[in-house]
Design an enzyme around this catalytic site. Sequence first.
Site, PDB file in Angstrom:
ATOM      1  CE  LYS A 220      46.606  27.947 -26.698  1.00  0.00           C
ATOM      2  NZ  LYS A 220      45.791  26.716 -26.830  1.00  0.00           N
TER       3      LYS A 220
ATOM      4  CB  SER B  30      48.500  24.336 -28.205  1.00  0.00           C
ATOM      5  OG  SER B  30      47.131  24.707 -28.015  1.00  0.00           O
TER       6      SER B  30
ATOM      7  CB  SER C 157      45.065  22.795 -26.524  1.00  0.00           C
ATOM      8  OG  SER C 157      45.689  22.247 -27.662  1.00  0.00           O
TER       9      SER C 157
END
Lengths: 94, 494, 480
Positions: B82, B157, B181
């Site tokens: 990420k 996310s 997330s």
Amino acid sequence: MSSVDLETLRTLATLARLTPSDAELTRLAADLGRILEAFEALAQAPGPRPDEPPATRTRADRPVPALDPEAFLAAAPAHEGGFFVVPRTVGGET
Amino acid sequence: MSTDDSTELDASALASAHAQGALAACATLEDTLASLDALDPLLESVAVRLDQLARTTAERLDGARQHEFPAGPLCGVPVMLKSNLCLAGVETNCGSRALAGYRPPYTATVVERLLAAGAVPVAMGHMDEFAMGSSGENSAFARTRNPWDLARTPGGSSSGPAAAVAAGLVPLALGSDTGGSVRQPAALCGITGFKPTYGRLSRFGLVAFGSSLDQVGILARSVRDVELALEALSGADGRDATSLDEPPVVRLDAVRLAGLRVGVPAEAFGPGLDPRVRAACEAALERLEELGCVRVPLSLPSTALAIACYYVVATAEAASNLARYDGVRYGPRVAGDGTLAGMQAATRTAGFGPEVVRRILLGTYVLSRDYQAAWYGRATGVRAALAAEFRAAFERVDVLAGPTTPTPAFRLGEKSADPLAMYLSDALTVPASLAGLPAISVPAGFAREGQRELPVGLQLTGPHRGDAHLLAVARAFQEATEHHLRRPALAEQV
Amino acid sequence: MVFSPSMLWRTVIGLEVHCQLGTRSKLFCPCPAAFGAPPNTHVCPVCLGAPGALPVLNREAVRLALRAALALGCEVDRASRFDRKHYFYCDLPKGYQISQYARPLARGGELALASGKRVHLRRIHLEEDAGKAIHDRGAHTLVDLNRAGVPLIEIVGEPELGTPEEAQDFLTRLRETLVFAGVSECDMEKGSLRCDVNVSLHRRGEPLGTRVELKNLNSFRNVGAALEREIARQRALLEAGERVQQETRLYDAARGETRVMRAKEDEDDYRYLPEPDLGVVRLGEEELAREQAALPEPAAARRARWQSELGLSAYDAGVLTATPALAEAFEETARLSGAPKEAANWLANDVAAAVTQAGAGGPRELGYGPERLAALIALVGAGRVSKSGAKDLLAAMRGNERAPEALLTELGLAQVSDEGELEAWCRGAIAAAARAAADVRAGEEKALGALLGKVMAASGRRANPARAREILLRLIREEP
Ligand SMILES: [Mg+2]
Ligand SMILES: [Zn+2]
């Protein structure tokens, strides 16, 4: 307590160093008002004292060589002679 | 083994194939890069490709194998990070214009450990800006899509990492989970997503959103891959004062499900739950009972306040954590009116997207002198009450089970105009975050949506520091089910 | 007595002192804490405020802060915490300072002024320093983050001081206490001791007035001067019937005036947040007891003891407590030589002057370690070197590793007490100055000085003057 008027919002924006446009401020005031209203139940909650966090991890007082300034100064928006450069100002705090 | 197969293998199988020399890390990498070329344009999961770094890494691994150096546990496994996990010299932009082009001068502890274990970083993945969002739509750079339905959100996310794992682009990815997330996108994408106990994985080098909630999470196609990665990444870190002072988590042998007490909080099956999600999760619970588990109905009353509590704590910490993006030391600068304060305000206003601005203002509000006691103070009290309820529950049960999300993947754009609706979609994942507990989402079934089927996730939550046992239970469930083996038919959607 | 309206005003002064702890590395990262490096060379992701970097507490900083608290008699919190204090400035990398707000390391405590007045302390807390913004080079402000993250304690005194002199004395005593406790070098020039002052005026019997905060007071002298100016300014305002504004003022030493830095407004809503990246600073009873026991004797106690037990003058005792190094050197030299007054004489005068002039850390650095000074004192006591010869010997000892005894011989400074040699020099002196000898014989004892001078000159200052004097008198009396 859940409504956020424009004046309050402007103060918050100044504190947070943000300058939304007037239109954005109006929309944000409505959003925040709605969100806080939905969260109203929280403010009625008695709630115990927060848990105390655990003892913090510490480190020994051993200095290690710092980063090569080139490694981060190159990424700075403005630098000169090893310094970060910002618009001229006075003030500060400790 | 033919190279066509490598993207079908999970991380565990790939690592052992590389370690035994049955497969070259370089060959696997080329397969991965080829599938990124072919499929990522559909998904927009990749923020930054790391082809050169990946090739160098894979060549070094293959070379080391020829010299019979011991192989790491993740030898040659392609991974996506990420883009809020720092990798020195690689753009780590957190999905924000405020960090566009930013290359950190250091590497996150978990990334260092990932590399030391032999993993091959192939890309940084798209994400909601500063990890604030549940759909990926808050990214300043992309609209990542769900491989099960390209019109739908992959969740957020950790959008890019979840979509990439689900589409088979990479077998393993690291994300971050502040209020869900990792678990929520894992559920929406039909993969396995694990958030460890707070402090289990070092946060050093994870760009902060809500520091008391943030945890690095692991996304994979199976629990066994999660366990493999967790063992390589966990263990105390002297650079993160909040990291647990414990050795790495070692995979447990198979647990006996017979007699295992599975707590089912009534609140997790509340009225807002999509009936298809309810049905899939009920079926999963029945499967657990068939396997010998004992179902224990219970209640966690404070979860009713969890969303409010979470958004107060998380935005307060976010407003604080994002104060550093001021245009002085890094990131793009906007001159503004030419004063220091004007430059800082102009830089921040231009750098942050609308959701980040909304949360900074909300966080500033709940921390400001006049409102702090009423909002932030009350929220910390509720948080303590919730943690106490979880502790009491784990006196009676071994794990908690329920749906990961209230609905399957929603359409892109469906909630983006309504921040409150978006916040409410985190209702089932934030309680474990607030209590710092380990929680995992595993595929539990599918919801029919017109012609398509959308994945549904089952969330299992364990007691504080009970990561190894929780994973063993999840693995046992997975070994008795086949939902996690299904793949989205991406090519058919084009 | 003439009535003056200014006699109606009472001044109330409170001090807030920031003191840099004497650690080698910073408070939350391992960068060197040393002063004076080129800009931004003591910087890492943590003190740079790089995304993702986290603070880890330096336990030596906690120990030193604890020492300060114990030396000042504070009540120590066994579970203090850190908070984030938010404001934006270019020298504050994270947009917040990690400080202690709700749960400071210590509360209470007090400090005795020279007058005997006891001034109470409110609290002591740990915090990180900000970086340095430089405004006087070119058109822009330059930022150096070497100082960012350096460990400080902030000591907040109660507003119990009544005059600028008391404020200066408070600072002097505080500095001495911290230096003697080994907490900090407290060097105002290096910025390791900084002082903010708040001051207000009110009429006797009336409530306290509006306080003004003064910043930028970078010397003890400036503290006094700035207070004088500010008190005069406020008094003038009040006497003219105007009001004092609550504000922060900077002292401009060059102009000798204070000027507004900023008014108190909504701006200073610091939005304190418990620091989520750090846990509790837990201090155990054993640790407290250990540090308490390890605290060196305070300077004031040493001065009192030296005067009452060792017979030192107040002046010498004062000079010898100028630095811990000097005080330690004195204690050790006095012990080794068994001659405290002699030790004090040497250390408070020649040695102290040499140390100051050389800017040395202490006597030992100059070759004036206690063993060597004790040896010098022993040589003088045994009559092996004259007082004046001893001064030459002291000079020779500086930066020279050879034993004082060896130097004595080498330099030919050994005092001559041999009767035969002394008598020869004395006879020579009497012969050369027959007039002086006659005067002595006639009862003018002070003429002996001239004769003694000749003896000293002839001997190259090596003659034992007491013995030479006796011999001169004997010879003059013997020879009519
Ligand atoms: Mg302070
Ligand atoms: Zn540093």
